[in-house]
Design a protein around this motif. Sequence first.
Motif, mmCIF file in Angstrom:
data_model
loop_
_atom_site.group_PDB
_atom_site.id
_atom_site.type_symbol
_atom_site.label_atom_id
_atom_site.label_comp_id
_atom_site.label_asym_id
_atom_site.label_seq_id
_atom_site.Cartn_x
_atom_site.Cartn_y
_atom_site.Cartn_z
ATOM 1 N N ALA A 22 0.834 -1.209 0.000
ATOM 2 C CA ALA A 22 0.000 0.000 0.000
ATOM 3 C C ALA A 22 0.867 1.256 0.000
ATOM 4 O O ALA A 22 1.873 1.336 0.716
ATOM 5 C CB ALA A 22 -0.918 0.014 1.222
ATOM 6 N N HIS A 23 0.438 2.225 -0.803
ATOM 7 C CA HIS A 23 1.145 3.510 -0.808
ATOM 8 C C HIS A 23 0.761 4.320 0.426
ATOM 9 O O HIS A 23 -0.324 4.155 0.991
ATOM 10 C CB HIS A 23 0.814 4.298 -2.096
ATOM 11 N N ASN A 24 1.662 5.218 0.806
ATOM 12 C CA ASN A 24 1.476 6.082 1.982
ATOM 13 C C ASN A 24 0.230 6.972 1.931
ATOM 14 O O ASN A 24 -0.139 7.542 2.953
ATOM 15 C CB ASN A 24 2.697 7.004 2.126
ATOM 16 N N GLY A 38 4.533 2.130 1.895
ATOM 17 C CA GLY A 38 5.739 2.897 1.565
ATOM 18 C C GLY A 38 5.539 3.867 0.426
ATOM 19 O O GLY A 38 4.423 4.090 -0.047
ATOM 20 N N ASP A 39 6.662 4.453 -0.016
ATOM 21 C CA ASP A 39 6.628 5.380 -1.151
ATOM 22 C C ASP A 39 6.849 4.604 -2.446
ATOM 23 O O ASP A 39 7.040 3.374 -2.423
ATOM 24 C CB ASP A 39 7.627 6.534 -0.958
ATOM 25 N N SER A 40 6.834 5.317 -3.559
ATOM 26 C CA SER A 40 6.909 4.631 -4.861
ATOM 27 C C SER A 40 8.168 3.777 -4.978
ATOM 28 O O SER A 40 8.118 2.658 -5.509
ATOM 29 C CB SER A 40 6.929 5.644 -5.998
ATOM 30 N N LEU A 41 9.290 4.301 -4.481
ATOM 31 C CA LEU A 41 10.540 3.554 -4.608
ATOM 32 C C LEU A 41 10.527 2.314 -3.707
ATOM 33 O O LEU A 41 10.866 1.212 -4.142
ATOM 34 C CB LEU A 41 11.731 4.457 -4.260
ATOM 35 N N THR A 127 12.152 8.114 -8.915
ATOM 36 C CA THR A 127 11.021 8.543 -8.082
ATOM 37 C C THR A 127 11.446 9.850 -7.421
ATOM 38 O O THR A 127 12.587 10.299 -7.589
ATOM 39 C CB THR A 127 10.661 7.498 -6.994
ATOM 40 N N SER A 128 10.567 10.390 -6.590
ATOM 41 C CA SER A 128 10.946 11.630 -5.906
ATOM 42 C C SER A 128 12.050 11.360 -4.881
ATOM 43 O O SER A 128 12.763 12.272 -4.489
ATOM 44 C CB SER A 128 9.731 12.271 -5.236
ATOM 45 N N ALA A 129 12.189 10.098 -4.455
ATOM 46 C CA ALA A 129 13.220 9.758 -3.465
ATOM 47 C C ALA A 129 14.624 9.766 -4.068
ATOM 48 O O ALA A 129 15.602 10.018 -3.359
ATOM 49 C CB ALA A 129 12.932 8.381 -2.849
ATOM 50 N N VAL A 196 7.867 19.422 2.721
ATOM 51 C CA VAL A 196 6.991 19.387 1.541
ATOM 52 C C VAL A 196 7.486 18.352 0.535
ATOM 53 O O VAL A 196 8.661 17.985 0.518
ATOM 54 C CB VAL A 196 6.876 20.776 0.847
ATOM 55 N N HIS A 197 6.545 17.912 -0.293
ATOM 56 C CA HIS A 197 6.877 16.968 -1.368
ATOM 57 C C HIS A 197 7.360 17.765 -2.583
ATOM 58 O O HIS A 197 6.837 18.857 -2.845
ATOM 59 C CB HIS A 197 5.624 16.154 -1.717
ATOM 60 N N PRO A 198 8.332 17.249 -3.336
ATOM 61 C CA PRO A 198 8.833 18.024 -4.495
ATOM 62 C C PRO A 198 7.833 18.175 -5.640
ATOM 63 O O PRO A 198 8.138 18.868 -6.615
ATOM 64 C CB PRO A 198 10.079 17.244 -4.932
ATOM 65 N N GLU A 199 6.653 17.576 -5.540
ATOM 66 C CA GLU A 199 5.604 17.844 -6.536
ATOM 67 C C GLU A 199 4.909 19.176 -6.261
ATOM 68 O O GLU A 199 4.084 19.628 -7.049
ATOM 69 C CB GLU A 199 4.552 16.720 -6.539
ATOM 70 N N CYS A 200 5.224 19.813 -5.114
ATOM 71 C CA CYS A 200 4.639 21.125 -4.804
ATOM 72 C C CYS A 200 5.277 22.186 -5.698
ATOM 73 O O CYS A 200 6.382 21.997 -6.226
ATOM 74 C CB CYS A 200 4.909 21.482 -3.340
ATOM 75 N N SER A 213 10.541 12.856 -0.408
ATOM 76 C CA SER A 213 9.523 11.896 -0.840
ATOM 77 C C SER A 213 8.690 11.517 0.387
ATOM 78 O O SER A 213 9.083 11.818 1.531
ATOM 79 C CB SER A 213 10.205 10.635 -1.389
ATOM 80 N N THR A 214 7.580 10.829 0.172
ATOM 81 C CA THR A 214 6.747 10.454 1.336
ATOM 82 C C THR A 214 7.512 9.523 2.281
ATOM 83 O O THR A 214 7.386 9.618 3.498
ATOM 84 C CB THR A 214 5.416 9.817 0.905
ATOM 85 N N GLY A 215 8.330 8.637 1.709
ATOM 86 C CA GLY A 215 9.138 7.748 2.559
ATOM 87 C C GLY A 215 10.184 8.544 3.340
ATOM 88 O O GLY A 215 10.423 8.286 4.533
HETATM 89 P P1 13P Z 1 6.267 9.188 -3.324
HETATM 90 O O1 13P Z 1 7.065 8.340 -4.229
HETATM 91 O O2 13P Z 1 7.035 10.243 -2.623
HETATM 92 O O3 13P Z 1 5.489 8.346 -2.342
HETATM 93 O O4 13P Z 1 5.194 10.010 -4.192
HETATM 94 C C1 13P Z 1 4.276 9.391 -5.032
HETATM 95 C C2 13P Z 1 3.257 10.295 -5.513
HETATM 96 O O5 13P Z 1 2.462 10.004 -6.362
HETATM 97 C C3 13P Z 1 3.245 11.626 -4.942
HETATM 98 O O6 13P Z 1 2.135 12.289 -5.405
#
Ligand code: 13P
Length: 304
Positions: A22-24, A38-41, A127-129, A196-200, A213-215
């Motif tokens: 499951a994703h965070n 966890g996060d995507s990675l 990924t963002s990580a 903050v997440h780098p998608e901001c 990243s969320t992780g």
């Molecule tokens: P993370 O890989 O940081 O969990 O982010 C995934 C994502 O979709 C963020 O919007």
Amino acid sequence: MRKSITERIRALKERRGAIILAHNYQLPEVQDIADYVGDSLGLSRKAAASEAGVIVFCGVYFMAETASILCPDKSVLIPDVRAGCPMVDMAPVERLLEMKARRPGAVVVSYVNSSAAVKAESDYCCTSANAVDVVESIEAETEIIFFPDKYLGSYVASQTGRSLILYDGYCPTHVRILAADILRLKQEHPGAEVMVHPECTAEVVALADRTLSTGGMCRYARECSSEELIMGTEVGLLHRLRKENPGKRFYPASEAAVCPNMKRIDLQNVLWSLEEMKHEVRVPEAVRARAAAAVDRMVETVKA
Ligand code: 13P
Ligand code: SF4
């Protein structure tokens, strides 16, 4: 006595030899029945390392698709096939092909939030990580197309000093977090750290103490001495943060930062998915094999 839905999921999971990832950002009850959150990675690495023959992927489609690219011999199931990601949809492979045609010498780094077809046209996935580490692993003089998230791309450019060729993609959930939200919360909680997440957007990233990243956020929240944290990301992460850090206080930067696609997965469709062995996510082999080269590089980039 009739078994609860979580008991039924657990029993069926055993019988199928399945694991639940499951994703965070998943609903609290979905996170709570997962074998790994966890996060995507982290999820990609977990999928690749798992011995289970069946993976129930509680996240959005591109995440399940990435697991399937990494593990073609496993059955990767997504409980609701409509759980897409608008950033993926705003970045069709044709746009990437046009950019490649304009810059024939450029190397392509694609964010994992992209289709299998885009990954197949990419040299690296990230990924963002590990986006910063992936870009830093590429020789300094090489031109890089970073596709499709312009905000993650500009963050990576600022961290690496590289000028990246960006596409106009973004996450509609993270752009709802405004600089004004962060400024207001900082005033209300002067002692709080801002993550903050780098998608901001770049304005929001500029106000943060950490961009992770969320992780990375979960790890930092555990290890830091701050007792109050302002969280600039999708609100689903707060469940895990509060569960793992009962003594700390977490404030969502914006209650509007909800990803509706992440919330499509619930306990009912997780149970259904195991009962019916649906929806199986598969990528045509010709595309998968090409995408796998980029995704393998993502999973192997260790510093995160
Ligand atoms: P993370 O890989 O940081 O969990 O982010 C995934 C994502 O979709 C963020 O919007
Ligand atoms: Fe896509 Fe944004 Fe949802 Fe992440 S939060 S899955 S990037 S829409």
